[in-house]
Design an enzyme around this catalytic site. Structure first.
Site, PDB file in Angstrom:
ATOM      1  N   ARG A  23       0.810  -1.320   0.025  1.00  0.00           N
ATOM      2  CA  ARG A  23       0.093   0.085   0.051  1.00  0.00           C
ATOM      3  C   ARG A  23       0.799   1.394   0.000  1.00  0.00           C
ATOM      4  NH1 ARG A  23      -3.035   1.161   4.340  1.00  0.00           N
ATOM      5  NH2 ARG A  23      -4.750   2.190   3.333  1.00  0.00           N
ATOM      6  N   CYS A  47       9.480  31.068  28.569  1.00  0.00           N
ATOM      7  CA  CYS A  47       9.315  29.673  28.749  1.00  0.00           C
ATOM      8  C   CYS A  47       8.934  29.185  30.059  1.00  0.00           C
ATOM      9  CB  CYS A  47      10.581  29.107  28.181  1.00  0.00           C
ATOM     10  SG  CYS A  47      10.783  27.155  28.623  1.00  0.00           S
ATOM     11  N   CYS A  50      12.417  27.193  31.539  1.00  0.00           N
ATOM     12  CA  CYS A  50      13.808  27.706  31.403  1.00  0.00           C
ATOM     13  C   CYS A  50      14.143  28.076  32.924  1.00  0.00           C
ATOM     14  CB  CYS A  50      13.751  28.990  30.445  1.00  0.00           C
ATOM     15  SG  CYS A  50      14.151  28.704  28.640  1.00  0.00           S
ATOM     16  N   HIS A 110      17.147  25.882  26.220  1.00  0.00           N
ATOM     17  CA  HIS A 110      15.861  25.725  25.605  1.00  0.00           C
ATOM     18  C   HIS A 110      15.982  25.116  24.332  1.00  0.00           C
ATOM     19  CE1 HIS A 110      11.609  27.472  25.212  1.00  0.00           C
ATOM     20  NE2 HIS A 110      11.993  27.510  24.188  1.00  0.00           N
ATOM     21  N   ASN A 150       6.799  13.114  25.566  1.00  0.00           N
ATOM     22  CA  ASN A 150       6.301  13.695  24.270  1.00  0.00           C
ATOM     23  C   ASN A 150       7.040  14.450  23.551  1.00  0.00           C
ATOM     24  OD1 ASN A 150       3.928  11.922  24.727  1.00  0.00           O
ATOM     25  ND2 ASN A 150       3.365  13.751  26.114  1.00  0.00           N
ATOM     26  N   GLY A 156       1.784  16.415  21.107  1.00  0.00           N
ATOM     27  CA  GLY A 156       1.133  17.017  22.326  1.00  0.00           C
ATOM     28  C   GLY A 156       1.997  17.534  23.154  1.00  0.00           C
ATOM     29  N   SER A 158       3.794  20.176  25.395  1.00  0.00           N
ATOM     30  CA  SER A 158       3.118  21.708  25.270  1.00  0.00           C
ATOM     31  C   SER A 158       4.369  22.702  25.245  1.00  0.00           C
ATOM     32  CB  SER A 158       2.547  21.737  26.793  1.00  0.00           C
ATOM     33  OG  SER A 158       3.531  21.449  27.887  1.00  0.00           O
ATOM     34  N   HIS A 161      10.861  23.396  25.282  1.00  0.00           N
ATOM     35  CA  HIS A 161      12.117  23.220  26.059  1.00  0.00           C
ATOM     36  C   HIS A 161      12.082  21.686  26.365  1.00  0.00           C
ATOM     37  CE1 HIS A 161      14.672  24.959  29.439  1.00  0.00           C
ATOM     38  NE2 HIS A 161      14.868  23.957  29.490  1.00  0.00           N
ATOM     39  N   HIS A 163      12.146  18.328  27.813  1.00  0.00           N
ATOM     40  CA  HIS A 163      11.602  17.900  28.966  1.00  0.00           C
ATOM     41  C   HIS A 163      10.868  16.329  29.027  1.00  0.00           C
ATOM     42  CE1 HIS A 163       7.957  19.665  27.385  1.00  0.00           C
ATOM     43  NE2 HIS A 163       7.408  18.872  28.014  1.00  0.00           N
ATOM     44  N   GLN A 165       8.161  13.772  31.160  1.00  0.00           N
ATOM     45  CA  GLN A 165       7.231  13.646  32.487  1.00  0.00           C
ATOM     46  C   GLN A 165       7.521  12.035  33.209  1.00  0.00           C
ATOM     47  OE1 GLN A 165       3.225  14.913  32.345  1.00  0.00           O
ATOM     48  NE2 GLN A 165       3.415  15.475  29.987  1.00  0.00           N
ATOM     49  N   GLU A 179       1.990  -6.531  28.978  1.00  0.00           N
ATOM     50  CA  GLU A 179       3.540  -7.214  28.550  1.00  0.00           C
ATOM     51  C   GLU A 179       3.881  -7.910  29.916  1.00  0.00           C
ATOM     52  OE1 GLU A 179       6.256  -3.791  27.786  1.00  0.00           O
ATOM     53  OE2 GLU A 179       5.250  -3.399  25.905  1.00  0.00           O
ATOM     54  N   HIS A 277       9.393   0.725  29.809  1.00  0.00           N
ATOM     55  CA  HIS A 277       8.543  -0.326  30.604  1.00  0.00           C
ATOM     56  C   HIS A 277       9.509  -1.078  31.545  1.00  0.00           C
ATOM     57  CE1 HIS A 277       4.973  -0.243  27.375  1.00  0.00           C
ATOM     58  NE2 HIS A 277       4.772   0.580  28.440  1.00  0.00           N
ATOM     59  N   HIS A 291      12.737  -2.172  29.077  1.00  0.00           N
ATOM     60  CA  HIS A 291      13.126  -1.687  27.753  1.00  0.00           C
ATOM     61  C   HIS A 291      12.062  -0.457  27.517  1.00  0.00           C
ATOM     62  CE1 HIS A 291       9.163  -3.708  27.738  1.00  0.00           C
ATOM     63  NE2 HIS A 291       8.658  -2.986  27.214  1.00  0.00           N
ATOM     64  N   HIS A 293      10.240   1.914  24.377  1.00  0.00           N
ATOM     65  CA  HIS A 293       9.655   2.011  23.004  1.00  0.00           C
ATOM     66  C   HIS A 293       9.663   3.353  22.653  1.00  0.00           C
ATOM     67  CE1 HIS A 293       7.438  -1.940  23.632  1.00  0.00           C
ATOM     68  NE2 HIS A 293       7.095  -1.381  25.113  1.00  0.00           N
ATOM     69  N   PHE A 307      -2.039   7.957  10.569  1.00  0.00           N
ATOM     70  CA  PHE A 307      -3.081   7.801  11.627  1.00  0.00           C
ATOM     71  C   PHE A 307      -3.651   6.619  12.008  1.00  0.00           C
ATOM     72  CE2 PHE A 307      -3.188  12.024   9.466  1.00  0.00           C
ATOM     73  CZ  PHE A 307      -3.232  12.789  10.223  1.00  0.00           C
ATOM     74  N   GLN A 318      -2.310  -1.594  11.922  1.00  0.00           N
ATOM     75  CA  GLN A 318      -2.104  -2.066  10.377  1.00  0.00           C
ATOM     76  C   GLN A 318      -1.008  -0.805  10.060  1.00  0.00           C
ATOM     77  OE1 GLN A 318      -2.683   0.271   7.704  1.00  0.00           O
ATOM     78  NE2 GLN A 318      -1.996  -1.236   6.108  1.00  0.00           N
TER      79      GLN A 318
HETATM   80  P1  H2U Z   1       4.194  17.898  28.133  1.00  0.00           P
HETATM   81  O1  H2U Z   1       4.844  18.802  27.187  1.00  0.00           O
HETATM   82  O2  H2U Z   1       4.431  16.310  27.648  1.00  0.00           O
HETATM   83  O3  H2U Z   1       2.714  18.073  28.114  1.00  0.00           O
HETATM   84  O4  H2U Z   1       4.759  18.248  29.669  1.00  0.00           O
HETATM   85  C1  H2U Z   1       4.711  19.354  30.159  1.00  0.00           C
HETATM   86  C2  H2U Z   1       4.092  19.235  31.467  1.00  0.00           C
HETATM   87  O5  H2U Z   1       4.328  20.333  32.369  1.00  0.00           O
HETATM   88  C3  H2U Z   1       2.597  19.056  31.615  1.00  0.00           C
HETATM   89  O6  H2U Z   1       2.106  18.132  32.036  1.00  0.00           O
HETATM   90  C4  H2U Z   1       3.571  20.722  33.021  1.00  0.00           C
HETATM   91  C5  H2U Z   1       2.193  20.509  32.281  1.00  0.00           C
HETATM   92  O7  H2U Z   1       1.062  20.131  33.205  1.00  0.00           O
HETATM   93  N1  H2U Z   1       3.645  22.325  33.465  1.00  0.00           N
HETATM   94  C6  H2U Z   1       3.839  22.558  34.703  1.00  0.00           C
HETATM   95  O8  H2U Z   1       3.694  21.742  35.594  1.00  0.00           O
HETATM   96  N2  H2U Z   1       4.011  23.738  35.015  1.00  0.00           N
HETATM   97  C7  H2U Z   1       4.189  24.730  34.119  1.00  0.00           C
HETATM   98  O9  H2U Z   1       4.446  25.826  34.445  1.00  0.00           O
HETATM   99  C8  H2U Z   1       4.305  24.357  32.680  1.00  0.00           C
HETATM  100  C9  H2U Z   1       3.784  23.128  32.161  1.00  0.00           C
HETATM  101 ZN    ZN Z   2      12.741  26.993  27.993  1.00  0.00          ZN
END
Ligand code: H2U
Ligand code: ZN
Length: 333
Positions: A23, A47, A50, A110, A150, A156, A158, A161, A163, A165, A179, A277, A291, A293, A307, A318
């Site tokens: 495909r 930011c 920062c 940054h 992420n 997603g 945000s 900078h 980082h 989680q 798993e 994981h 490991h 992912h 998608f 798929q």
């Molecule tokens: P993501 O970019 O993966 O969403 O992670 C950023 C995280 O940083 C997000 O969970 C947190 C957001 O809640 N955050 C703070 O705790 N304080 C902030 O001032 C900005 C973002």
């Molecule tokens: Zn920054």
């Protein structure tokens, strides 16, 4: 297996992925993602992450010089979720979930990310993951620690900078539980570790992307995302904290190399979700092979992504490009 459609089994999860290599030549007139503008400033006064800046919650970041960890100002989980009443006759089942959410800034810079940070700075990130993971698992109400990044607005993230989680949770999450079952069943049936055996089978083969003394990267036979990879320690280790300083260093170097390959692939900062994981607190160590992912969505260019919709969302994942082809492309970059 050639060009014909077939399905492949993921022995970790027990789930199948449909592979349709014929495909890839189909025309695309759908959504084109605009590549993100490159981040140029080493420090951004606007930011939240920062050094020295005020976060959205009002707290000011210290003038940190290496990695920096803080409790998420908008956590999905809190340490003290109150218990919920349970009606044994109801199909509406809910349970309280306590946890701790943290953010780890990889660097005060940054404008850098895993591929552009010096490899020793990536090793410092690995060491922070190790420390955080063992500290959080010491808490009596924490059963599992999920570390994930992420990368990129399309995934997603945000903020550009660099980082990641950490969500430390009271109950083992779905994918980890799947798993774990796969690994325990394999050990019970064969007496050996699933991922030790899988790596032994892949060594020197067409799905290996790169390796160093302690780690290997493979596009798994059962990969779902076009350029998905699995990062495996060569020796059996079941949690981050178990890695020796030399292994942590090798992991840092390997992640640095792999993410540079990803950025080279389509000439853009490569978006992905990645994460580790590892063994939940009360799980056995023998079947559990730690490991990482990498799940990147891009398929054919910086603009064309995979998608997970339609059949994938409603029935089964798929893929078009074969894992062997994806591994060959990544290996040769
Ligand atoms: P993501 O970019 O993966 O969403 O992670 C950023 C995280 O940083 C997000 O969970 C947190 C957001 O809640 N955050 C703070 O705790 N304080 C902030 O001032 C900005 C973002
Ligand atoms: Zn920054």
């Amino acid at each position: 297996m050639g060009e014909s459609s077939h399905r492949r089994l993921n022995p970790l999860t027990g789930e199948w992925v449909l592979v349709s290599p014929g495909r890839t030549g189909r025309p695309w007139q759908g959504k084109l993602d605009t590549p993100p503008a490159p981040v140029v400033a080493a420090y951004d006064p606007a930011c939240y992450l920062c050094p020295g800046n005020e976060r959205a919650g009002g707290v000011r970041n210290p003038q940190y010089t290496s990695t920096f960890v803080f409790d998420n100002d908008f956590p999905a989980l809190r340490p003290d979720a109150p218990p919920l009443p349970r009606d044994p006759n109801s199909l509406c089942i809910a349970e309280a979930e306590s946890g701790i959410c943290r953010v780890i800034c990889f660097s005060p810079r940054h404008d850098l990310s895993l591929p552009s940070l010096p490899p020793e700075a990536v090793t410092a990130v690995v060491q922070t993951w190790q420390e955080q993971s063992s500290k959080l698992l010491e808490l009596p109400f924490i059963e599992y620690v999920q570390i994930f990044e992420n990368r990129g607005a399309t995934m997603g993230a945000s903020n550009p900078h660099p980082h990641c989680q950490i969500w430390a949770v009271q109950h083992v999450p779905n994918d980890v539980a799947k798993e774990e079952r796969g690994q325990i069943e394999y050990l019970e049936q064969r007496g050996t570790c699933l991922l030790c055996d899988y790596l032994a089978q892949e060594r020197g083969g067409e799905r290996i992307v790169t390796e160093n003394n302690s780690f290997a990267v493979v596009v798994p036979f059962w990969a779902v995302w076009p350029f998905e990879t699995l990062v495996l320690p060569k020796r059996h280790a079941s949690e981050l904290a178990e890695l020796t300083p030399a292994e942590a260093n090798d992991l840092g170097t390997l992640l640095s190399f792999l993410t540079r390959k990803y950025d080279t692939l389509f000439g853009v900062p490569f978006p992905y979700s990645m994460g580790f994981h590892q063994r939940p607190k009360n799980a056995p160590a023998a079947p559990w092979h730690i490991h990482a992912h990498f799940y990147p969505p891009l398929l054919r260019s910086a603009e064309i992504r995979k998608f997970m919709v339609g059949f994938e969302l409603l029935a089964q994942p798929q893929r078009d490009i074969t894992p062997e082809e994806a591994a060959r492309i990544l290996r040769n970059l």
